[in-house]
Design a protein around this motif. Structure first.
Motif, PDB file in Angstrom:
ATOM      1  N   PHE A   1      31.719  72.929  39.844  1.00  0.00           N
ATOM      2  CA  PHE A   1      32.469  71.900  38.576  1.00  0.00           C
ATOM      3  C   PHE A   1      33.742  71.177  39.871  1.00  0.00           C
ATOM      4  N   MET A   2      33.782  71.835  40.772  1.00  0.00           N
ATOM      5  CA  MET A   2      34.834  70.949  41.543  1.00  0.00           C
ATOM      6  C   MET A   2      34.083  70.496  42.798  1.00  0.00           C
ATOM      7  N   ALA A   3      33.642  71.188  42.675  1.00  0.00           N
ATOM      8  CA  ALA A   3      32.220  70.551  44.238  1.00  0.00           C
ATOM      9  C   ALA A   3      31.938  69.641  43.479  1.00  0.00           C
ATOM     10  N   LEU A   4      30.979  69.610  42.431  1.00  0.00           N
ATOM     11  CA  LEU A   4      30.886  68.609  41.843  1.00  0.00           C
ATOM     12  C   LEU A   4      31.584  67.187  41.500  1.00  0.00           C
ATOM     13  N   GLU A   5      33.014  67.528  42.063  1.00  0.00           N
ATOM     14  CA  GLU A   5      33.832  66.372  41.980  1.00  0.00           C
ATOM     15  C   GLU A   5      33.925  66.166  43.180  1.00  0.00           C
ATOM     16  N   SER A   6      34.285  66.438  44.129  1.00  0.00           N
ATOM     17  CA  SER A   6      34.369  66.446  45.773  1.00  0.00           C
ATOM     18  C   SER A   6      33.247  65.314  45.601  1.00  0.00           C
ATOM     19  N   GLU A   7      32.098  65.967  45.565  1.00  0.00           N
ATOM     20  CA  GLU A   7      30.592  65.306  45.504  1.00  0.00           C
ATOM     21  C   GLU A   7      30.563  63.775  45.009  1.00  0.00           C
ATOM     22  N   ARG A   8      31.559  63.265  43.526  1.00  0.00           N
ATOM     23  CA  ARG A   8      31.146  62.135  43.201  1.00  0.00           C
ATOM     24  C   ARG A   8      32.419  61.441  43.539  1.00  0.00           C
ATOM     25  N   CYS A   9      33.461  62.234  43.918  1.00  0.00           N
ATOM     26  CA  CYS A   9      34.206  60.816  44.830  1.00  0.00           C
ATOM     27  C   CYS A   9      33.949  60.587  46.068  1.00  0.00           C
ATOM     28  N   GLU A  10      33.484  61.609  46.070  1.00  0.00           N
ATOM     29  CA  GLU A  10      32.150  60.942  47.162  1.00  0.00           C
ATOM     30  C   GLU A  10      31.278  59.846  47.560  1.00  0.00           C
ATOM     31  N   ARG A  11      31.025  59.936  46.068  1.00  0.00           N
ATOM     32  CA  ARG A  11      29.563  59.171  46.055  1.00  0.00           C
ATOM     33  C   ARG A  11      29.650  57.433  44.776  1.00  0.00           C
TER      34      ARG A  11
ATOM     35  N   GLU B   1      28.514  63.340  31.442  1.00  0.00           N
ATOM     36  CA  GLU B   1      28.035  64.023  30.522  1.00  0.00           C
ATOM     37  C   GLU B   1      26.801  65.165  31.269  1.00  0.00           C
ATOM     38  N   ARG B   2      25.670  64.516  31.728  1.00  0.00           N
ATOM     39  CA  ARG B   2      24.648  64.133  32.184  1.00  0.00           C
ATOM     40  C   ARG B   2      25.033  65.400  33.251  1.00  0.00           C
ATOM     41  N   GLU B   3      25.336  64.353  34.320  1.00  0.00           N
ATOM     42  CA  GLU B   3      25.558  65.438  35.715  1.00  0.00           C
ATOM     43  C   GLU B   3      26.184  66.795  35.661  1.00  0.00           C
ATOM     44  N   PHE B   4      27.273  66.986  34.813  1.00  0.00           N
ATOM     45  CA  PHE B   4      27.686  68.509  34.909  1.00  0.00           C
ATOM     46  C   PHE B   4      26.804  68.897  33.851  1.00  0.00           C
ATOM     47  N   GLU B   5      26.396  68.726  32.829  1.00  0.00           N
ATOM     48  CA  GLU B   5      25.700  69.576  31.922  1.00  0.00           C
ATOM     49  C   GLU B   5      24.166  70.117  32.961  1.00  0.00           C
TER      50      GLU B   5
END
Length: 421
Positions: A241-251, A302-306
């Motif tokens: 989830f923290m990796a997805l956070e980083s990716e989302r902050c870039e995207r 929500e769909r991204e994290f699920e």
């Protein structure tokens, strides 16, 4: 007579008294009754409403089932109060709402004295709610009173001052007002006096609240290899989830959030696991707050994290044999944003410039506010108020009094410009 000269002492006394009410969730009624009396004494026409769980169930922030709304939030005996002033031909002009919430969060540790006994020192007020946001609410009341005292001949329309409850729980009073207009007239724009350091905020972040539950298999600590601990799985999920956070902050980008290193944060705010120190932990519950950018929806994020969680669980090396559950809980905050060319934004910026405030550029905030409910209802809403968000929810919460007076002056001028347009 200018705002500070006319109202400084009375405004100070008003804020002091308001901060003495312990308006935590469900305890707002005495303060609201007091406020309604003050509004009536000052010549406002007053209105009052309570939220209906069946109505809140139609709002995306709240559970879809009225019974679930009732389980999640308390609505009874929590009145919302408003006062209305009319100018010129009130039906010919616009209606501007000045909004604030009267509820506060619990105090917690770290206070040097009673949080509900206001302390004044060196031009600073310290009390629970001083910054978030009773001083801002009071500034709205006295800005309206100043405009009523001046009665400019070129104004047509209405000025509404609202004191709502349950903002800290997702905006109970504001959501009710947005879904079912409590007034016999329409509303054209609003200013919410949250602590923005006297800067205009036109975008607020949303948040998704999710509860993760993991089940493993217990075993004696002396033979822990016979069990199935939930901790390795939780750590793998947390890292993903923290990796997805980083990716989302870039995207995911937004022009008003470029200054934030982590504009869409993921926070594990609470975690509880295990049953006994001498047993392998076979259960874990963790609660996540996930940031949602303006332009996104809670459902999309929500769909991204699920999907991220589903990919992890599908890996052969996932260390649990049972599937996790990952469900919504509490209140969801949709993001909100309005165009900086909206007349209410321009009125605030022009009023700021007229009062000598140099920073008038619009900003985005990484928190949610009641503004989103009004924006969703088609009412352009900007945040502008005294105090710093860094003081909100903190021990020894404080606000510089000069900022309250400045905010009041700007609100007076902004209301003038908006109603004269």
């Amino acid at each position: 007579m200018d705002f500070a000269t006319a109202w400084n002492e009375e405004l100070r006394s008003f804020v002091d008294e308001l901060c003495r009410f312990e308006t935590t969730a469900g305890n707002e009624a005495p303060a609201q009754e007091w406020l309604r009396d003050r509004l009536e004494d000052a010549g406002f026409e007053t209105y009052q409403w309570e939220a209906d769980p069946a109505v809140l169930a139609d709002h995306p922030s709240f559970p879809d089932d009225p019974d679930a709304v009732t389980d999640e939030v308390e609505t009874a005996a929590r009145p919302n109060v408003a006062g209305v002033l009319e100018f010129g031909d009130s039906d010919a002009g616009p209606t501007l709402v000045l909004n604030g919430h009267v509820d506060v969060v619990p105090t917690g540790n770290g206070w040097e004295a009673d949080p509900f006994e206001p302390r004044w020192a060196d031009g600073t007020l310290t009390a629970r709610g001083a910054a978030d946001m009773k001083s801002g609410l009071a500034a709205c009341v006295f800005a309206a009173r100043q405009l009523a005292a001046e009665r400019p001949a070129d104004l047509d329309g209405r000025l509404v001052v609202e004191s709502v409850v349950g903002e800290e729980e997702g905006g109970i009073g504001a959501a009710a007002a947005a879904l079912e207009n409590p007034y016999p007239f329409s509303r054209d724009a609003a200013i919410v006096a949250e602590p923005t350091d006297c800067r205009p905020v036109t975008a607020t972040e949303g948040s998704l609240m999710k509860r993760l539950r993991l089940e493993g298999r217990s075993a004696h600590a002396a033979t822990r290899w016979e069990g199935e601990s939930v901790f390795p799985a939780f750590e793998r999920i947390r890292r993903a989830f923290m990796a997805l956070e980083s990716e989302r902050c870039e995207r995911v980008s937004h022009s008003l959030y470029e200054e934030f290193d982590i504009p869409w944060p993921v926070c594990v705010g609470r975690a509880e696991a295990g049953r006994w120190a001498s047993s392998v932990a076979d259960e874990l519950t963790a609660e996540f707050r996930i940031g949602v950018a303006p332009g996104e929806t809670v459902d999309e994020v929500e769909r991204e994290f699920e999907a991220q969680l589903a990919d992890l669980v599908a890996e052969p090396s996932f260390p649990l044999s049972s599937e996790p559950s990952f469900e919504r809980f509490s209140i969801q905050f949709e993001p909100a944003a309005i165009d900086e060319d909206e007349p209410v934004v321009r009125a605030v910026q022009s009023a700021m410039a007229a009062r000598g405030l140099e920073w008038t550029d619009v900003e985005g905030a990484t928190y949610g506010a009641d503004s989103r409910h009004y924006v969703e209802a088609g009412i352009p809403t900007v945040l502008f108020g005294p105090g710093r968000i860094e003081q909100a929810h903190f021990p020894e919460e404080s606000i510089e009094w000069v900022a309250v007076l400045t905010a009041g002056e700007v609100l007076v001028e902004a209301a003038k410009q908006y109603l004269a347009a």
